[in-house]
Design a protein around this motif. Structure first.
Motif, PDB file in Angstrom:
ATOM      1  N   ASP A 198       0.818  -1.206   0.000  1.00 39.54           N
ATOM      2  CA  ASP A 198       0.000   0.000   0.000  1.00 39.54           C
ATOM      3  C   ASP A 198       0.855   1.261   0.000  1.00 39.54           C
ATOM      4  OD1 ASP A 198      -2.161  -1.651   0.063  1.00 39.54           O
ATOM      5  OD2 ASP A 198      -2.462  -1.514   2.240  1.00 39.54           O
ATOM      6  N   LEU A 199       2.003   1.224   0.688  1.00 41.63           N
ATOM      7  CA  LEU A 199       2.883   2.388   0.687  1.00 41.63           C
ATOM      8  C   LEU A 199       3.425   2.661  -0.703  1.00 41.63           C
ATOM      9  CD1 LEU A 199       4.922   1.787   3.972  1.00 41.63           C
ATOM     10  CD2 LEU A 199       2.970   3.302   3.630  1.00 41.63           C
ATOM     11  N   ASP A 200       3.814   1.615  -1.386  1.00 39.79           N
ATOM     12  CA  ASP A 200       4.334   1.767  -2.735  1.00 39.79           C
ATOM     13  C   ASP A 200       3.234   2.235  -3.688  1.00 39.79           C
ATOM     14  OD1 ASP A 200       6.817   1.380  -4.309  1.00 39.79           O
ATOM     15  OD2 ASP A 200       5.580  -0.024  -5.443  1.00 39.79           O
ATOM     16  N   ALA A 201       2.043   1.704  -3.511  1.00 40.81           N
ATOM     17  CA  ALA A 201       0.931   2.117  -4.377  1.00 40.81           C
ATOM     18  C   ALA A 201       0.548   3.568  -4.121  1.00 40.81           C
ATOM     19  CB  ALA A 201      -0.268   1.201  -4.143  1.00 40.81           C
ATOM     20  N   ALA A 202       0.575   3.998  -2.862  1.00 43.34           N
ATOM     21  CA  ALA A 202       0.256   5.393  -2.557  1.00 43.34           C
ATOM     22  C   ALA A 202       1.273   6.345  -3.177  1.00 43.34           C
ATOM     23  CB  ALA A 202       0.199   5.586  -1.039  1.00 43.34           C
ATOM     24  N   ALA A 203       2.555   5.969  -3.101  1.00 41.64           N
ATOM     25  CA  ALA A 203       3.583   6.803  -3.720  1.00 41.64           C
ATOM     26  C   ALA A 203       3.418   6.835  -5.233  1.00 41.64           C
ATOM     27  CB  ALA A 203       4.965   6.281  -3.346  1.00 41.64           C
ATOM     28  N   VAL A 217      10.534   5.722   0.015  1.00 36.48           N
ATOM     29  CA  VAL A 217       9.566   4.772   0.575  1.00 36.48           C
ATOM     30  C   VAL A 217      10.237   3.470   1.010  1.00 36.48           C
ATOM     31  CG1 VAL A 217       7.464   3.449   0.122  1.00 36.48           C
ATOM     32  CG2 VAL A 217       7.708   5.756  -0.805  1.00 36.48           C
ATOM     33  N   ALA A 218      11.006   2.882   0.118  1.00 31.97           N
ATOM     34  CA  ALA A 218      11.545   1.544   0.398  1.00 31.97           C
ATOM     35  C   ALA A 218      12.771   1.590   1.303  1.00 31.97           C
ATOM     36  CB  ALA A 218      11.874   0.834  -0.912  1.00 31.97           C
ATOM     37  N   LEU A 219      13.751   2.425   0.985  1.00 36.71           N
ATOM     38  CA  LEU A 219      15.007   2.428   1.736  1.00 36.71           C
ATOM     39  C   LEU A 219      14.841   2.743   3.221  1.00 36.71           C
ATOM     40  CD1 LEU A 219      17.788   3.922  -0.570  1.00 36.71           C
ATOM     41  CD2 LEU A 219      17.598   1.617   0.355  1.00 36.71           C
ATOM     42  N   PRO A 220      14.028   3.710   3.624  1.00 37.76           N
ATOM     43  CA  PRO A 220      13.886   3.961   5.072  1.00 37.76           C
ATOM     44  C   PRO A 220      13.370   2.771   5.857  1.00 37.76           C
ATOM     45  CG  PRO A 220      13.045   5.819   3.812  1.00 37.76           C
ATOM     46  CD  PRO A 220      13.311   4.726   2.829  1.00 37.76           C
ATOM     47  N   ASN A 221      12.723   1.825   5.188  1.00 34.67           N
ATOM     48  CA  ASN A 221      12.160   0.679   5.881  1.00 34.67           C
ATOM     49  C   ASN A 221      13.040  -0.559   5.842  1.00 34.67           C
ATOM     50  OD1 ASN A 221       9.456   1.748   6.635  1.00 34.67           O
ATOM     51  ND2 ASN A 221       9.267   2.000   4.430  1.00 34.67           N
ATOM     52  N   VAL A 222      14.174  -0.498   5.161  1.00 34.31           N
ATOM     53  CA  VAL A 222      15.061  -1.663   5.064  1.00 34.31           C
ATOM     54  C   VAL A 222      16.461  -1.324   5.556  1.00 34.31           C
ATOM     55  CG1 VAL A 222      13.751  -2.695   3.171  1.00 34.31           C
ATOM     56  CG2 VAL A 222      15.643  -1.153   2.665  1.00 34.31           C
ATOM     57  N   ARG A 223      16.605  -0.265   6.347  1.00 35.90           N
ATOM     58  CA  ARG A 223      17.923   0.110   6.838  1.00 35.90           C
ATOM     59  C   ARG A 223      18.533  -0.971   7.719  1.00 35.90           C
ATOM     60  NH1 ARG A 223      16.975   5.910   9.433  1.00 35.90           N
ATOM     61  NH2 ARG A 223      15.157   4.745  10.178  1.00 35.90           N
ATOM     62  N   GLY A 224      17.683  -1.680   8.462  1.00 34.92           N
ATOM     63  CA  GLY A 224      18.195  -2.759   9.307  1.00 34.92           C
ATOM     64  C   GLY A 224      18.823  -3.870   8.487  1.00 34.92           C
ATOM     65  N   MET A 225      18.122  -4.315   7.454  1.00 30.78           N
ATOM     66  CA  MET A 225      18.674  -5.376   6.600  1.00 30.78           C
ATOM     67  C   MET A 225      19.890  -4.881   5.836  1.00 30.78           C
ATOM     68  SD  MET A 225      18.512  -8.490   5.805  1.00 30.78           S
ATOM     69  CE  MET A 225      16.906  -8.971   6.447  1.00 30.78           C
ATOM     70  N   LEU A 226      19.909  -3.619   5.455  1.00 31.99           N
ATOM     71  CA  LEU A 226      21.074  -3.069   4.767  1.00 31.99           C
ATOM     72  C   LEU A 226      22.301  -3.080   5.668  1.00 31.99           C
ATOM     73  CD1 LEU A 226      22.133  -1.766   2.187  1.00 31.99           C
ATOM     74  CD2 LEU A 226      21.437   0.450   3.099  1.00 31.99           C
ATOM     75  N   SER A 227      22.124  -2.817   6.952  1.00 30.40           N
ATOM     76  CA  SER A 227      23.254  -2.894   7.885  1.00 30.40           C
ATOM     77  C   SER A 227      23.742  -4.325   8.046  1.00 30.40           C
ATOM     78  CB  SER A 227      22.850  -2.316   9.249  1.00 30.40           C
ATOM     79  OG  SER A 227      21.836  -3.100   9.847  1.00 30.40           O
ATOM     80  N   VAL A 228      22.828  -5.297   7.992  1.00 26.91           N
ATOM     81  CA  VAL A 228      23.239  -6.702   8.028  1.00 26.91           C
ATOM     82  C   VAL A 228      24.110  -7.031   6.825  1.00 26.91           C
ATOM     83  CG1 VAL A 228      22.394  -9.078   7.961  1.00 26.91           C
ATOM     84  CG2 VAL A 228      21.231  -7.405   9.378  1.00 26.91           C
ATOM     85  N   VAL A 229      23.718  -6.561   5.656  1.00 26.27           N
ATOM     86  CA  VAL A 229      24.503  -6.793   4.447  1.00 26.27           C
ATOM     87  C   VAL A 229      25.874  -6.140   4.564  1.00 26.27           C
ATOM     88  CG1 VAL A 229      24.619  -6.270   1.980  1.00 26.27           C
ATOM     89  CG2 VAL A 229      22.489  -7.095   2.973  1.00 26.27           C
ATOM     90  N   VAL A 230      25.929  -4.925   5.093  1.00 30.10           N
ATOM     91  CA  VAL A 230      27.204  -4.220   5.237  1.00 30.10           C
ATOM     92  C   VAL A 230      28.133  -4.963   6.184  1.00 30.10           C
ATOM     93  CG1 VAL A 230      28.265  -2.114   6.135  1.00 30.10           C
ATOM     94  CG2 VAL A 230      26.284  -1.964   4.624  1.00 30.10           C
ATOM     95  N   ILE A 231      27.625  -5.423   7.310  1.00 27.43           N
ATOM     96  CA  ILE A 231      28.468  -6.109   8.294  1.00 27.43           C
ATOM     97  C   ILE A 231      28.985  -7.425   7.734  1.00 27.43           C
ATOM     98  CG2 ILE A 231      28.441  -7.267  10.537  1.00 27.43           C
ATOM     99  CD1 ILE A 231      26.587  -5.124  11.540  1.00 27.43           C
ATOM    100  N   PHE A 232      28.117  -8.229   7.148  1.00 29.08           N
ATOM    101  CA  PHE A 232      28.540  -9.515   6.599  1.00 29.08           C
ATOM    102  C   PHE A 232      29.528  -9.335   5.453  1.00 29.08           C
ATOM    103  CE2 PHE A 232      24.568 -12.043   8.080  1.00 29.08           C
ATOM    104  CZ  PHE A 232      25.107 -12.074   9.354  1.00 29.08           C
ATOM    105  N   THR A 233      29.306  -8.322   4.631  1.00 32.02           N
ATOM    106  CA  THR A 233      30.222  -8.077   3.515  1.00 32.02           C
ATOM    107  C   THR A 233      31.589  -7.644   4.018  1.00 32.02           C
ATOM    108  OG1 THR A 233      28.358  -7.450   2.106  1.00 32.02           O
ATOM    109  CG2 THR A 233      30.554  -6.790   1.389  1.00 32.02           C
ATOM    110  N   PHE A 234      31.616  -6.763   4.995  1.00 31.38           N
ATOM    111  CA  PHE A 234      32.893  -6.292   5.533  1.00 31.38           C
ATOM    112  C   PHE A 234      33.671  -7.438   6.170  1.00 31.38           C
ATOM    113  CE2 PHE A 234      35.587  -4.610   8.881  1.00 31.38           C
ATOM    114  CZ  PHE A 234      36.271  -3.598   8.225  1.00 31.38           C
TER     115      PHE A 234
END
Length: 307
Positions: A198-203, A217-234
């Protein structure tokens, strides 16, 4: 005997109501949160055991790196705490090998890998989760197929590709194969799928294009998973040993994990210096995880989006 005026009686012909029975106190069922003292003690014992198995080797290496030459680390009952702590082992490591040059090389490789995965995995995950195009299932299937093969199977083809690009014996050639990991793409895809449509459709109704929907819309809600990717990659790029050993030939371009092997061969009889070198390689990982741990646990636990 006079009747009490405060007591009301039912009219004639209507049966008087009997008081409801008091329900018996039901004992709550024992669940995970209501464990017995014995079960709690067993749980804490298991937690302490796992803590000792995971943190114990690190503390032992740290203690060994701080011990002076007068302390015997080969005794039958070696002391855990150094009697005379010293930092001379770290100074000798820096004097023996160019440890800071190796650390800078590892940091360069890790930075390239982190930026590549943070940007590439985010874009690919958003495309697979939110955009509809012909062949999306085929692309997703190919990504999943790459996870089945171990890295050792494709290492020869990776080397041939890097050599054909003229990137052998370079830090870019070391970082290129891990610039976008398929596992990170799938993690970001799962995170984007958790965002309510619904958030994507509203935007979209408000006139936002694809980039605006991704950024606002999308990035502010996936910052946690993005930090997981950064830590594992590093961690993966910093600790990698086999691939830099194959690609690099110039000792000045060695990463820290490869360069520490010189320390192991030169001072194989002195575990204090080896422990000091291990701590030098381990401390940056601790610093990165301590900085991003709040977002890391948020990314592990998030299953919904802020309203």
């Amino acid at each position: 005997m006079t009747a009490d005026p405060t007591v009301t009686r039912a009219p004639a012909g209507v049966p008087e109501e009997t008081p409801a029975p008091v329900p018996a106190r039901v004992r709550p069922a024992r669940g995970f949160g209501t464990a017995s003292p014995a079960e709690k003690a067993l749980r804490y014992l298991l937690l302490v055991t796992v803590l000792l198995l995971t943190v114990g080797p690190f503390l032992w290496q740290l203690s060994t790196s701080l011990k002076g030459p007068g302390e015997d680390v080969y005794s039958r009952t070696p002391g855990f705490l150094p009697t005379d702590p010293t930092l001379d082992n770290y100074v000798q490591v820096a004097d023996t090998i160019p440890v800071w040059t190796y650390a800078a090389n590892s940091l360069t490789v890790a930075a390239i890998a982190v930026v590549g995965n943070a940007v590439g995995a985010t874009l690919a995950g958003f495309v697979l989760a939110r955009l509809r195009f012909r062949g999306v299932r085929l692309v997703l299937g190919l990504f999943l197929a790459t996870l089945v093969l171990p890295g050792e199977v494709t290492i020869v083809s990776q080397y041939v590709t890097v050599r054909s690009l003229g990137l052998t014996d370079s830090l870019v050639g070391v970082a290129l194969p891990g610039a976008i990991a398929m596992l990170n793409v799938l993690l970001m895809r799962t995170a984007f799928q958790a965002v309510p449509p619904d958030l994507d459709a509203a935007a979209l109704i408000d006139g936002a294009n694809v980039w605006q929907r991704l950024v606002h819309v999308a990035l502010p809600n996936v910052r946690g998973m993005l930090s997981v990717v950064v830590i594992f990659t590093f961690i993966g790029a910093w600790d990698d040993f086999l691939w830099p050993l194959i690609v690099l030939n110039n000792p000045e371009k060695y990463t820290l994990t490869v360069g520490l092997q010189y320390l192991n061969g030169t001072f194989s009889a002195n575990p204090r210096l080896i422990a000091a070198g291990t701590m030098v390689a381990f401390l940056p990982i601790v610093a990165v995880f301590a900085t991003l741990q709040r977002f890391f646990f948020k990314g592990v636990e998030e299953g919904a989006v802020k309203g």
